[in-house]
Each structure stands twice: as C-alpha cells, then as structure tokens.
Motif scaffolding. Sequence first.
Motif, PDB file in Angstrom:
ATOM      1  N   TYR A 125       0.823  -1.210   0.000  1.00 24.43           N
ATOM      2  CA  TYR A 125       0.000   0.000   0.000  1.00 24.43           C
ATOM      3  C   TYR A 125       0.857   1.259   0.000  1.00 24.43           C
ATOM      4  O   TYR A 125       0.562   2.218  -0.726  1.00 24.43           O
ATOM      5  CB  TYR A 125      -0.983  -0.001   1.176  1.00 24.43           C
ATOM      6  N   ALA A 126       1.911   1.286   0.800  1.00 23.51           N
ATOM      7  CA  ALA A 126       2.774   2.470   0.835  1.00 23.51           C
ATOM      8  C   ALA A 126       3.396   2.731  -0.535  1.00 23.51           C
ATOM      9  O   ALA A 126       3.436   3.878  -0.997  1.00 23.51           O
ATOM     10  CB  ALA A 126       3.857   2.302   1.899  1.00 23.51           C
ATOM     11  N   ALA A 127       3.854   1.684  -1.203  1.00 18.73           N
ATOM     12  CA  ALA A 127       4.450   1.855  -2.536  1.00 18.73           C
ATOM     13  C   ALA A 127       3.422   2.408  -3.519  1.00 18.73           C
ATOM     14  O   ALA A 127       3.724   3.313  -4.305  1.00 18.73           O
ATOM     15  CB  ALA A 127       5.020   0.529  -3.037  1.00 18.73           C
ATOM     16  N   GLY A 128       2.199   1.880  -3.479  1.00 18.87           N
ATOM     17  CA  GLY A 128       1.153   2.403  -4.353  1.00 18.87           C
ATOM     18  C   GLY A 128       0.793   3.847  -4.038  1.00 18.87           C
ATOM     19  O   GLY A 128       0.614   4.668  -4.927  1.00 18.87           O
ATOM     20  N   LEU A 129       0.710   4.165  -2.764  1.00 21.63           N
ATOM     21  CA  LEU A 129       0.348   5.521  -2.357  1.00 21.63           C
ATOM     22  C   LEU A 129       1.446   6.537  -2.638  1.00 21.63           C
ATOM     23  O   LEU A 129       1.175   7.722  -2.787  1.00 21.63           O
ATOM     24  CB  LEU A 129      -0.005   5.546  -0.863  1.00 21.63           C
ATOM     25  N   LEU A 130       2.672   6.079  -2.727  1.00 18.94           N
ATOM     26  CA  LEU A 130       3.801   6.990  -2.927  1.00 18.94           C
ATOM     27  C   LEU A 130       4.340   7.017  -4.357  1.00 18.94           C
ATOM     28  O   LEU A 130       5.163   7.862  -4.690  1.00 18.94           O
ATOM     29  CB  LEU A 130       4.937   6.611  -1.972  1.00 18.94           C
ATOM     30  N   HIS A 131       3.873   6.133  -5.231  1.00 18.97           N
ATOM     31  CA  HIS A 131       4.539   5.955  -6.520  1.00 18.97           C
ATOM     32  C   HIS A 131       4.588   7.212  -7.390  1.00 18.97           C
ATOM     33  O   HIS A 131       5.537   7.424  -8.119  1.00 18.97           O
ATOM     34  CB  HIS A 131       3.943   4.774  -7.301  1.00 18.97           C
ATOM     35  N   ASP A 132       3.596   8.073  -7.338  1.00 24.44           N
ATOM     36  CA  ASP A 132       3.590   9.306  -8.148  1.00 24.44           C
ATOM     37  C   ASP A 132       3.696  10.563  -7.296  1.00 24.44           C
ATOM     38  O   ASP A 132       3.332  11.653  -7.732  1.00 24.44           O
ATOM     39  CB  ASP A 132       2.309   9.391  -8.991  1.00 24.44           C
ATOM     40  N   ILE A 133       4.224  10.452  -6.095  1.00 21.94           N
ATOM     41  CA  ILE A 133       4.258  11.570  -5.163  1.00 21.94           C
ATOM     42  C   ILE A 133       5.118  12.734  -5.670  1.00 21.94           C
ATOM     43  O   ILE A 133       4.921  13.874  -5.274  1.00 21.94           O
ATOM     44  CB  ILE A 133       4.706  11.089  -3.759  1.00 21.94           C
ATOM     45  N   GLY A 134       6.025  12.467  -6.582  1.00 22.23           N
ATOM     46  CA  GLY A 134       6.886  13.524  -7.127  1.00 22.23           C
ATOM     47  C   GLY A 134       6.465  14.043  -8.485  1.00 22.23           C
ATOM     48  O   GLY A 134       7.215  14.781  -9.135  1.00 22.23           O
ATOM     49  N   LYS A 135       5.277  13.696  -8.935  1.00 23.96           N
ATOM     50  CA  LYS A 135       4.828  14.095 -10.279  1.00 23.96           C
ATOM     51  C   LYS A 135       4.825  15.613 -10.452  1.00 23.96           C
ATOM     52  O   LYS A 135       5.191  16.118 -11.509  1.00 23.96           O
ATOM     53  CB  LYS A 135       3.428  13.515 -10.540  1.00 23.96           C
ATOM     54  N   TRP A 136       4.430  16.356  -9.427  1.00 22.90           N
ATOM     55  CA  TRP A 136       4.392  17.817  -9.502  1.00 22.90           C
ATOM     56  C   TRP A 136       5.755  18.396  -9.869  1.00 22.90           C
ATOM     57  O   TRP A 136       5.851  19.364 -10.622  1.00 22.90           O
ATOM     58  CB  TRP A 136       3.900  18.415  -8.179  1.00 22.90           C
ATOM     59  N   ASN A 137       6.823  17.800  -9.345  1.00 25.71           N
ATOM     60  CA  ASN A 137       8.158  18.298  -9.629  1.00 25.71           C
ATOM     61  C   ASN A 137       8.544  18.048 -11.089  1.00 25.71           C
ATOM     62  O   ASN A 137       9.254  18.853 -11.687  1.00 25.71           O
ATOM     63  CB  ASN A 137       9.177  17.644  -8.693  1.00 25.71           C
ATOM     64  N   GLU A 138       8.060  16.951 -11.659  1.00 26.02           N
ATOM     65  CA  GLU A 138       8.324  16.682 -13.073  1.00 26.02           C
ATOM     66  C   GLU A 138       7.692  17.764 -13.946  1.00 26.02           C
ATOM     67  O   GLU A 138       8.284  18.220 -14.919  1.00 26.02           O
ATOM     68  CB  GLU A 138       7.795  15.305 -13.461  1.00 26.02           C
ATOM     69  N   TYR A 139       6.484  18.175 -13.602  1.00 28.59           N
ATOM     70  CA  TYR A 139       5.832  19.262 -14.339  1.00 28.59           C
ATOM     71  C   TYR A 139       6.626  20.560 -14.219  1.00 28.59           C
ATOM     72  O   TYR A 139       6.749  21.314 -15.179  1.00 28.59           O
ATOM     73  CB  TYR A 139       4.410  19.505 -13.822  1.00 28.59           C
ATOM     74  N   ARG A 140       7.149  20.830 -13.050  1.00 27.34           N
ATOM     75  CA  ARG A 140       7.845  22.100 -12.800  1.00 27.34           C
ATOM     76  C   ARG A 140       9.265  22.128 -13.348  1.00 27.34           C
ATOM     77  O   ARG A 140       9.731  23.169 -13.810  1.00 27.34           O
ATOM     78  CB  ARG A 140       7.883  22.394 -11.298  1.00 27.34           C
ATOM     79  N   THR A 141       9.975  20.998 -13.274  1.00 29.18           N
ATOM     80  CA  THR A 141      11.404  21.015 -13.624  1.00 29.18           C
ATOM     81  C   THR A 141      11.785  20.072 -14.753  1.00 29.18           C
ATOM     82  O   THR A 141      12.886  20.170 -15.279  1.00 29.18           O
ATOM     83  CB  THR A 141      12.255  20.622 -12.392  1.00 29.18           C
ATOM     84  N   GLY A 142      10.927  19.120 -15.064  1.00 27.53           N
ATOM     85  CA  GLY A 142      11.260  18.114 -16.068  1.00 27.53           C
ATOM     86  C   GLY A 142      12.013  16.922 -15.493  1.00 27.53           C
ATOM     87  O   GLY A 142      12.301  15.971 -16.209  1.00 27.53           O
ATOM     88  N   ALA A 143      12.341  16.959 -14.203  1.00 24.97           N
ATOM     89  CA  ALA A 143      13.065  15.849 -13.561  1.00 24.97           C
ATOM     90  C   ALA A 143      12.164  14.616 -13.474  1.00 24.97           C
ATOM     91  O   ALA A 143      10.945  14.740 -13.325  1.00 24.97           O
ATOM     92  CB  ALA A 143      13.521  16.261 -12.167  1.00 24.97           C
ATOM     93  N   ASP A 144      12.765  13.456 -13.544  1.00 22.64           N
ATOM     94  CA  ASP A 144      12.037  12.191 -13.467  1.00 22.64           C
ATOM     95  C   ASP A 144      11.273  12.102 -12.150  1.00 22.64           C
ATOM     96  O   ASP A 144      11.875  12.169 -11.067  1.00 22.64           O
ATOM     97  CB  ASP A 144      13.019  11.029 -13.589  1.00 22.64           C
ATOM     98  N   HIS A 145       9.967  11.936 -12.235  1.00 25.61           N
ATOM     99  CA  HIS A 145       9.152  11.915 -11.016  1.00 25.61           C
ATOM    100  C   HIS A 145       9.368  10.662 -10.180  1.00 25.61           C
ATOM    101  O   HIS A 145       9.183  10.681  -8.971  1.00 25.61           O
ATOM    102  CB  HIS A 145       7.663  12.093 -11.343  1.00 25.61           C
ATOM    103  N   ALA A 146       9.772   9.572 -10.802  1.00 20.55           N
ATOM    104  CA  ALA A 146       9.982   8.332 -10.055  1.00 20.55           C
ATOM    105  C   ALA A 146      11.211   8.446  -9.149  1.00 20.55           C
ATOM    106  O   ALA A 146      11.153   8.082  -7.967  1.00 20.55           O
ATOM    107  CB  ALA A 146      10.109   7.151 -11.002  1.00 20.55           C
ATOM    108  N   ALA A 147      12.311   8.939  -9.676  1.00 18.16           N
ATOM    109  CA  ALA A 147      13.523   9.119  -8.871  1.00 18.16           C
ATOM    110  C   ALA A 147      13.287  10.167  -7.783  1.00 18.16           C
ATOM    111  O   ALA A 147      13.659   9.963  -6.621  1.00 18.16           O
ATOM    112  CB  ALA A 147      14.697   9.521  -9.761  1.00 18.16           C
TER     113      ALA A 147
END
Length: 174
Positions: free
Chosen positions: A74-96
């Motif tokens: 559950y934690a992995a599923g709940l956290l898997h896209d937690i960095g997506k906002w940063n990808e929109y802002r900077t282009g950095a890989d959201h997974a890393a």
Amino acid sequence: MKRVELLLKDAHYIEYINNNNEEESANKYCQHGLQHHIDVARIAYILVLEHNDLNYFVKEGGLSGKLAAKECIYAAGLLHDIGKWNEYRTGADHAAFGARLARDILPRVFYNPNEIELICRAVYEHRNISRDMSFLGERVHRADNLSRVCSQCEDRANCPKRSNKEFSVTAFEY
C-alpha cells in the motif's frame, strides 16, 4: 493498517498530493491525485493476492509478516507518483524524485530501514518495466497501468503512454 493511515495523514504527503492536484488542475485526464494513488495501491495488493504471492513477498522481502507486506504494498502504491508535480515544474524524473521524497516520509510513519528500501525501490522502478525489477516494483508498475480505463479515454490516440500500457481485464493474468 496503522502505518498507512499515518502516511495518509503526513503533512508532507498531503502537501505533495496537493502539489500534484495544483499542477494538473487544467488537465482533463490521467490525474495523479489521491484517488489514483489509492487505486494503484489496491490493484497492486490484488495482483499479489490473486497470484498467491503474499507469503513469497514476506519471505523475499525479509518482512515480519503479512500485515507488514500489505502495508509495504500500500505504501508503494500511495507513494509511486508523489513527485509528479516536480516533473511538471522542472522536467526531472518523477519516479527518482518521488523515491527521495518517500525516503523522507517513511521513517516518520514507522517503516523500518528494510521496508523503506523495498518501497523506495518500487517507487523508483514503477515507470519502466525491466528484467531487473523488484517484485514490488513490477506489481506497482502493472497496477499503475491497470488503474486507468484508457479504452474509454477520449484522448487515447494522443497518449504518449499508450504503447506501454495494459488495457484489458485479461491483463490481470500473467
């Protein structure tokens, strides 16, 4: 699942979900808010249960038992896209980036170092399928693909993810 409840109440987790919602406010499809995260967590857990892999994951992951395994999934599923906002802002890989954010959140909600490694690796791996994926990374990757009803999406012809996605219920069988 007390640790999952704590995760959902964590101030940083809530902030990152809100950041995702803010960055995607103009998007019609493929949102990365709380509902998507919950869907992926549930589907990942279902994939493990349907193939009778929970005991395997406990042993392979060096986990204390089935509840710990469920909370990690559950934690992995709940956290898997937690960095997506940063990808929109900077282009950095959201997974890393998301794996780094998860590494900060998970100790606060009482995951141990071994569990943190399992979860963060799955978050890091979830974007692209590979031979070297962890058990949890592969399940989160599949759950992420299966969480969307792409066959009903009005914009599916233009979707950049279309070639990498599973689209049917029969995809649950592997």
